[in-house]
Scaffold this motif. Structure first.
Motif, short mmCIF file in Angstrom:
data_model
loop_
_atom_site.label_atom_id
_atom_site.label_comp_id
_atom_site.label_asym_id
_atom_site.label_seq_id
_atom_site.Cartn_x
_atom_site.Cartn_y
_atom_site.Cartn_z
N VAL A 154 1.00 -1.30 0.06
CA VAL A 154 -0.11 0.06 0.09
C VAL A 154 0.98 1.14 -0.01
N TYR A 155 0.72 2.22 -0.95
CA TYR A 155 1.66 3.25 -1.09
C TYR A 155 0.78 4.52 -0.46
N LEU A 156 1.62 5.18 0.13
CA LEU A 156 1.16 6.48 0.66
C LEU A 156 2.30 7.57 0.56
N SER A 157 1.91 8.68 0.24
CA SER A 157 3.09 9.62 0.28
C SER A 157 2.46 10.84 1.21
N ASN A 158 3.39 11.35 2.06
CA ASN A 158 3.03 12.27 3.18
C ASN A 158 4.31 13.14 3.34
N PRO A 159 4.15 14.54 2.97
CA PRO A 159 3.25 15.27 2.29
C PRO A 159 3.26 14.32 0.98
N ASN A 160 2.01 14.92 0.34
CA ASN A 160 2.09 14.06 -1.11
C ASN A 160 2.04 14.87 -2.57
N ASN A 161 2.68 14.22 -3.33
CA ASN A 161 2.79 14.84 -4.65
C ASN A 161 1.53 14.28 -5.59
N PRO A 162 0.84 15.06 -6.18
CA PRO A 162 0.95 16.33 -6.58
C PRO A 162 0.21 17.58 -5.99
N MET A 163 -0.37 17.07 -4.72
CA MET A 163 -1.32 18.31 -4.45
C MET A 163 -0.61 19.09 -3.33
N GLY A 164 0.31 18.57 -2.58
CA GLY A 164 0.97 19.10 -1.65
C GLY A 164 0.44 19.05 -0.34
N THR A 165 -0.87 18.34 -0.17
CA THR A 165 -1.44 18.20 1.10
C THR A 165 -0.64 17.27 2.08
N TRP A 166 -0.91 17.19 3.19
CA TRP A 166 -0.61 16.28 4.29
C TRP A 166 -1.35 15.65 5.04
N THR A 167 -0.92 14.51 5.68
CA THR A 167 -1.90 13.72 6.67
C THR A 167 -1.27 13.95 8.14
N ARG A 168 -1.95 14.05 9.02
CA ARG A 168 -1.48 13.80 10.45
C ARG A 168 -0.73 12.66 10.66
N GLY A 169 0.32 12.57 11.29
CA GLY A 169 1.16 11.41 11.62
C GLY A 169 0.52 10.55 12.41
N GLU A 170 -0.48 10.99 13.48
CA GLU A 170 -1.22 10.02 14.26
C GLU A 170 -2.11 9.47 13.35
N GLN A 171 -2.79 9.77 12.31
CA GLN A 171 -3.72 9.16 11.56
C GLN A 171 -2.91 7.93 10.56
N ILE A 172 -1.75 8.19 10.34
CA ILE A 172 -0.88 7.13 9.76
C ILE A 172 -0.81 6.04 10.74
N VAL A 173 -0.52 6.11 11.95
CA VAL A 173 -0.12 5.34 12.83
C VAL A 173 -1.54 4.63 13.21
N SER A 174 -2.70 5.33 13.04
CA SER A 174 -3.66 4.50 13.13
C SER A 174 -3.97 3.82 12.04
N LEU A 175 -3.68 4.20 10.75
CA LEU A 175 -3.80 3.25 9.55
C LEU A 175 -3.09 1.91 9.74
N LEU A 176 -2.14 1.93 10.20
CA LEU A 176 -1.12 0.89 10.28
C LEU A 176 -1.74 -0.23 11.11
N GLU A 177 -2.65 0.30 12.40
CA GLU A 177 -3.25 -0.59 13.29
C GLU A 177 -4.63 -1.38 12.56
N LYS A 178 -4.86 -0.92 11.39
CA LYS A 178 -6.07 -1.25 10.70
C LYS A 178 -5.64 -1.94 9.37
N LEU A 179 -4.43 -2.05 9.06
CA LEU A 179 -3.96 -2.62 7.76
C LEU A 179 -4.01 -4.11 7.85
N PRO A 180 -4.39 -4.75 6.96
CA PRO A 180 -4.35 -6.14 7.01
C PRO A 180 -2.87 -6.87 7.29
#
Length: 362
Positions: A154-180
């Motif tokens: 699963v590929y995720l860029s943070n901050p992302n290209n091409p929009m320049g937006t970003w995801t909070r680090g805590e949300q990515i940690v939460s994503l890890l817990e839900k990932l298969p």
């Protein structure tokens, strides 16, 4: 030639500014399309490269020992958790080669950095693309799709290209817990040095669910040296030695990276200059009746207010005026043009030319 390769088009994911110049027969006055660091590297980098250039006849250290030691000290982690490669692009290719066989499923965001997709298709993987949500990568959609497809990567860029937006680090940690459990999260942090603290993700050295990649191409200003690195579990990192190009990182690129990481004062100055440049681009967009998407990178996505066709006309108008910019190609992201922060004179040129381009279209 393999059947996979036979089925793929012979293409280059990016049209270089040099190619535009060859086609048009004229040089760009402003190079604002490749997300390069217009301020260049630290003077200490240039000095280190110059001093070592007489030894260019030597092969580089295939283990990148000195660079790994410097990075290990910088992050306060063991060097066995670090792999060095020819930029994030090459590291993505090595990782895909390690994991993806014909028919394996992989998840990414629709419209994000295309090189990852290029590698997946090259090894026969099946791509599943999740749409952006409010100009950000949709974490829930990535998780849901990975679960449904039993995706290996699963590929995720943070901050992302091409929009320049970003995801909070805590949300990515939460994503890890839900990932298969059998999925690996690839966290592409090419623009991490520009990002706010809230976007930072702690380094989990013993977590086999994630590998992160960073580069010296952006904030450190040595894109031409092609050097980046990955951080992950020592078990995963050791696997790269089975298939990587052991002489892929030149003698000069390793020395340049060492000098760059050691000059954090220069880096801080660059980050501040880039932030000021972003503000200028925001103002240019607003003064022309457009809107700029808040960015945590060294570029700004300007919402042109209509569809991809209109944004493409603006981009082409700027190209004809010798200002190199790029734009996303996937809707609805394609309603924007992407402008790299340049030097003051380049931004001033954009300020003067953009109104004329828009006037011709309205």
């Amino acid at each position: 030639m393999t059947n996979i390769v036979k089925s793929l088009p012979a293409s280059i994911p990016f049209v270089a500014p040099e190619e535009h110049e060859r086609i048009s027969g004229q040089k760009f006055s402003a190079r604002l399309g490749a997300n390069e660091n217009c301020y260049g590297p630290s003077p200490k980098v240039l000095e280190a490269v110059k001093n070592l250039s007489v030894n260019i006849w030597r092969y580089p250290d295939p283990t990148a020992y000195d660079l790994k030691k410097v990075l290990a000290n910088f992050y306060n982690i063991p060097d066995e958790n670090i792999v060095i490669g020819e930029g994030i692009d090459a590291l993505l290719g090595y990782l895909v080669r390690l994991f993806v066989q014909v028919g394996d499923n992989v998840v990414t965001s629709n419209g994000s950095y295309p090189t990852f997709n290029y590698h997946v298709e090259g090894f026969g993987g099946q791509l599943f693309k999740c749409d952006y949500l409010d100009d950000k990568e949709d974490l829930q959609s990535l998780i849901d799709t990975a679960s449904k497809t039993k995706a290996k990567l699963v590929y995720l860029s943070n901050p992302n290209n091409p929009m320049g937006t970003w995801t909070r680090g805590e949300q990515i940690v939460s994503l890890l817990e839900k990932l298969p459990s059998d999925s690996l999260l690839i966290l592409d942090e090419a623009y991490a040095e520009f990002a706010p603290d809230e976007a930072k993700v702690p380094i989990f050295l013993d977590d086999p669910r994630m590998i992160r990649f960073r580069t010296f191409s952006k904030a450190y200003g040595i894109a031409g040296a092609r050097i980046g690195y990955g951080i992950g579990t020592k078990e995963l990192i050791s696997e790269f030695d089975k298939i990587r190009n052991h002489f892929g990182n030149s003698l000069l690129s390793q020395v340049a990276a060492i000098a760059a990481i050691k000059d954090q004062r220069y880096l801080s100055g660059v980050v501040k200059k880039i932030a000021l440049g972003r503000e200028k681009i925001y103002q240019i967009a607003q003064s022309n009746g457009l809107s700029a998407i808040p960015s945590a990178t060294n570029f700004v996505a300007i919402d042109c207010g209509k569809d991809g066709k209109f944004a493409n006309q603006i981009m082409n108008g700027l190209l004809e005026a010798k200002i190199f910019v790029r734009k996303p190609i996937v809707a609805p992201l394609d309603r924007t043009i992407r402008v790299t922060v340049g030097r003051d004179e380049e931004i001033d040129l954009l300020k003067n030319v953009l109104p004329e381009v828009l006037k011709a279209l309205r």
